[in-house]
Motif scaffolding. Structure first.
Motif, PDB file in Angstrom:
ATOM      1  N   PHE A   1      -4.785  -4.721   6.090  1.00  0.00           N
ATOM      2  CA  PHE A   1      -5.920  -5.307   5.709  1.00  0.00           C
ATOM      3  C   PHE A   1      -5.823  -5.537   4.175  1.00  0.00           C
ATOM      4  N   ILE A   2      -5.234  -4.592   3.564  1.00  0.00           N
ATOM      5  CA  ILE A   2      -5.075  -4.387   2.304  1.00  0.00           C
ATOM      6  C   ILE A   2      -4.004  -5.626   1.730  1.00  0.00           C
ATOM      7  N   SER A   3      -2.854  -5.382   2.291  1.00  0.00           N
ATOM      8  CA  SER A   3      -1.873  -6.510   2.082  1.00  0.00           C
ATOM      9  C   SER A   3      -2.314  -7.723   2.329  1.00  0.00           C
ATOM     10  N   ALA A   4      -3.303  -8.150   3.151  1.00  0.00           N
ATOM     11  CA  ALA A   4      -3.593  -9.506   3.611  1.00  0.00           C
ATOM     12  C   ALA A   4      -4.481  -9.909   2.170  1.00  0.00           C
ATOM     13  N   VAL A   5      -5.438  -9.075   2.120  1.00  0.00           N
ATOM     14  CA  VAL A   5      -6.570  -9.217   0.948  1.00  0.00           C
ATOM     15  C   VAL A   5      -5.699  -9.557  -0.555  1.00  0.00           C
ATOM     16  N   PHE A   6      -4.460  -8.753  -0.877  1.00  0.00           N
ATOM     17  CA  PHE A   6      -3.743  -9.078  -1.799  1.00  0.00           C
ATOM     18  C   PHE A   6      -2.918 -10.310  -1.893  1.00  0.00           C
TER      19      PHE A   6
ATOM     20  N   PRO B   1       0.764  -1.152  -0.030  1.00  0.00           N
ATOM     21  CA  PRO B   1      -0.120   0.050   0.081  1.00  0.00           C
ATOM     22  C   PRO B   1       0.960   1.065  -0.056  1.00  0.00           C
ATOM     23  N   TRP B   2       1.707   1.697  -1.063  1.00  0.00           N
ATOM     24  CA  TRP B   2       2.629   2.770  -1.264  1.00  0.00           C
ATOM     25  C   TRP B   2       1.564   3.811  -1.481  1.00  0.00           C
ATOM     26  N   TYR B   3       0.367   3.564  -1.987  1.00  0.00           N
ATOM     27  CA  TYR B   3      -0.546   4.737  -2.386  1.00  0.00           C
ATOM     28  C   TYR B   3      -1.077   5.369  -1.370  1.00  0.00           C
TER      29      TYR B   3
END
Length: 84
Positions: free
Chosen positions: A48-53, A28-30
């Motif tokens: 959460f974003i990292s886990a989903v991806f 999530p660099w953005y």
């Protein structure tokens, strides 16, 4: 003997494009620096974003292995079994 189409996924550009997009989305660099809010299921938003991806990546790689990876070795192994 049935003709089996040999697939080499390394030569397909769309596979690499999707892989890079999933990897870029997983980092999530953005997001703004220092942002941990909101919390989703007890995890900071970035985690959460990292886990989903990571889950998306595992499904994508599994799908590729099952559907796009037909190499010559498989056919050669089957031919060996028939000869024996």
């Amino acid at each position: 003997m049935r003709k089996v189409q040999i697939k080499e996924p390394i030569k397909k550009k769309w596979i690499w494009i999707v892989l890079v997009l999933i990897l870029l989305g997983g980092v999530p660099w953005y997001l703004p620096t220092g942002s941990i809010e909101p919390f989703i299921l007890g995890f900071p938003f970035w985690a959460f974003i990292s886990a989903v991806f990571a889950i998306i990546l595992s499904f994508y790689l599994s799908w590729l292995c099952l559907n796009e990876w037909h190499i010559v070795e498989d056919i050669e192994e089957k031919e060996k079994e028939v000869k024996e």
